[in-house]
Enzyme design. Structure first.
Site, short mmCIF file in Angstrom:
data_model
loop_
_atom_site.label_atom_id
_atom_site.label_comp_id
_atom_site.label_asym_id
_atom_site.label_seq_id
_atom_site.Cartn_x
_atom_site.Cartn_y
_atom_site.Cartn_z
N HIS A 58 0.84 -1.20 0.00
CA HIS A 58 0.00 0.00 0.00
C HIS A 58 0.88 1.25 0.00
O HIS A 58 1.29 1.72 1.05
CB HIS A 58 -0.94 0.00 1.22
N HIS A 60 1.61 5.23 -2.16
CA HIS A 60 1.09 6.25 -3.08
C HIS A 60 2.30 7.00 -3.61
O HIS A 60 2.71 8.02 -3.05
CB HIS A 60 0.15 7.21 -2.35
N LYS A 184 -9.47 -0.49 -6.59
CA LYS A 184 -9.53 -0.05 -5.19
C LYS A 184 -10.85 0.66 -4.94
O LYS A 184 -11.28 1.49 -5.74
CB LYS A 184 -8.37 0.89 -4.88
N HIS A 225 -10.31 0.14 0.84
CA HIS A 225 -10.03 1.07 1.94
C HIS A 225 -11.22 0.92 2.88
O HIS A 225 -12.35 1.26 2.49
CB HIS A 225 -9.93 2.51 1.41
N HIS A 245 -6.24 -0.93 6.16
CA HIS A 245 -6.41 -0.18 7.43
C HIS A 245 -7.14 -1.02 8.48
O HIS A 245 -6.52 -1.42 9.44
CB HIS A 245 -7.10 1.18 7.23
N ASP A 318 0.96 2.94 3.36
CA ASP A 318 0.31 4.20 2.99
C ASP A 318 1.34 5.32 2.81
O ASP A 318 0.99 6.49 2.81
CB ASP A 318 -0.74 4.64 4.02
#
Ligand code: ZN
Length: 403
Positions: A58, A60, A184, A225, A245, A318
């Site tokens: 995960h 970005h 996602k 998510h 999460h 993340d």
């Protein structure tokens, strides 16, 4: 003639257990794991640990940090250059495979594959499907909208805010057409998005059923998510491959994770990073900070219970937005062991064999003859999860030494 390189004298973690053996690499493949292997060249790994190339499930890569007020003022194309640096930072840490959970588009992935830029093997989601008012909806009460470059629709990233089965169906098809490897979906609100609540469930059953069916028809999967309990369970009932999460897991959610053989990607780094960023003076909106503080304990407790119950875990962070300057993605391993009964060896599995299984990468994440030669050499013992970033000594990607 293809040269054979032997990594000799180290402690080798093969994706499940640790032993003192050699690892031989020829071309882009592992060709042997065992004692006394021969090669044209030897890399002395005495006092070091040798592992399959690491995964972060995960990331970005198109983003830098949590300071939305700053990133909104930056030129659109800047985030492509951010990606160059972020991809390179992943390789620095021995992360040779990553799943970008929104932001990176097909051009970024192709640039890596064509060796135009350097980076780990990348699986991409392009965008995060959200309902109106959901985690990915950039609308503001002022009538304007947030303009975070990595989330703006463009030819590489189809519009992600969708409502109703027909619009959602078209959305999934457009995302797949634009080159997504997986879909996602935000099945709950989030912490950093104004106006939605991480405890609320987003998308209804008929929408999630369409997403699941379209992803399956295209030979891929969707991942969610999901922070609040109801949104987590809805995603799992519809076959989400991973829950990202997972702040509020009740017994039924944990049972569903087990029954459905779904994965938990806890991203403990993410909640911690929001609180840390605020402490450092990054302007985090009050309501987001309050939500993050509230979530922190629940998140850790949920994760600990999932580990005790035997839920499959894959490592994800993340990052980089949810990180701090100088932080390492590998700090997640330490956070996971501190928050639960997870052992260091189990933590390494989440970043190797487990992660490879989640991402459907059968030739990665383990050492065995014939597998792809992605590997990392880390100074010291693997029981010690401190300061990992500064202990990475060699990184090999497809048989090529890149660090
Ligand atoms: Zn994320």
């Amino acid at each position: 003639m293809v040269r054979r390189t032997v990594f000799r004298g180290g402690r080798v973690f093969d994706g499940s257990t640790t032993s003192e053996v050699d690892v031989a690499v020829e071309g882009d493949r592992i060709i042997g794991v065992g004692s006394g292997l021969d090669g044209d060249e030897a890399v002395d790994c005495t006092g070091m640990s040798v592992l399959p190339g690491l995964f972060d499930c995960h990331v970005h890569v198109m983003a830098r940090d949590l300071d939305v007020s700053r990133t909104e003022l930056e030129p659109f194309s800047l985030h492509y250059y951010e990606a160059l640096r972020n991809l390179s930072l992943l390789l620095d840490q021995g992360i040779t495979s990553a799943r970008d959970a929104a932001g990176a588009d097909a051009g970024v992935k192709r640039a890596i594959e064509q060796n135009i830029i350097e980076g780990p093997r990348l699986q991409i989601a392009l965008v995060m499907l959200s309902q109106t008012g959901g985690h990915g909806d950039l609308h503001l009460l002022s009538g304007g909208s947030r303009s975070m470059a990595m989330m703006l629709p463009n030819p590489g990233r189809p519009r992600s805010v969708r409502d109703g089965p027909d619009d959602v169906r078209r959305g999934v098809r457009e995302i797949l057409r634009a080159g997504a490897d997986a879909i996602k979906v935000a099945t709950t609100g989030g912490v950093m998005s104004p106006g939605d609540d991480p405890r609320h469930a987003h998308f209804r059953d008929e929408e999630l059923a369409v997403i699941a069916a379209e992803a399956a028809a295209a030979g891929t999967y969707f991942f969610a998510h999901a922070q609040g309990t109801e949104g987590i369970k809805a995603a799992l009932r519809h076959g989400a491959r991973s829950i990202e999460h997972g702040y509020h897991l009740d017994d039924e959610a944990i049972d569903l994770l087990l029954q459905k053989k779904a994965w938990l990607v806890p991203t403990l780094s993410a909640t911690q990073a929001i609180v840390d960023a605020a402490d450092r003076g990054v302007p985090i909106p009050d309501e987001s900070l309050e939500l993050a503080r509230e979530a922190l304990e629940a998140h850790r407790a949920s994760f600990a219970r999932a580990v005790d119950a035997g839920v499959s875990v894959a490592m994800g962070t993340d990052s980089p937005p949810y990180g701090h300057p100088g932080a390492s993605n590998l700090d997640e391993l330490l956070l996971m062991t501190k928050a639960s009964s997870m052992t260091p060896e189990h933590a390494w599995r989440t970043a190797t064999a487990n992660a490879a299984e989640l991402l459907g990468q059968r030739e990665l994440g383990v050492f065995a003859p014939g597998k792809i030669a992605d590997l990392v050499v880390i100074d010291g013992q693997l029981d010690d999860l401190n300061g990992l970033r500064d202990r990475v000594r060699h990184v090999v990607l497809g048989g090529r030494r890149v660090r």
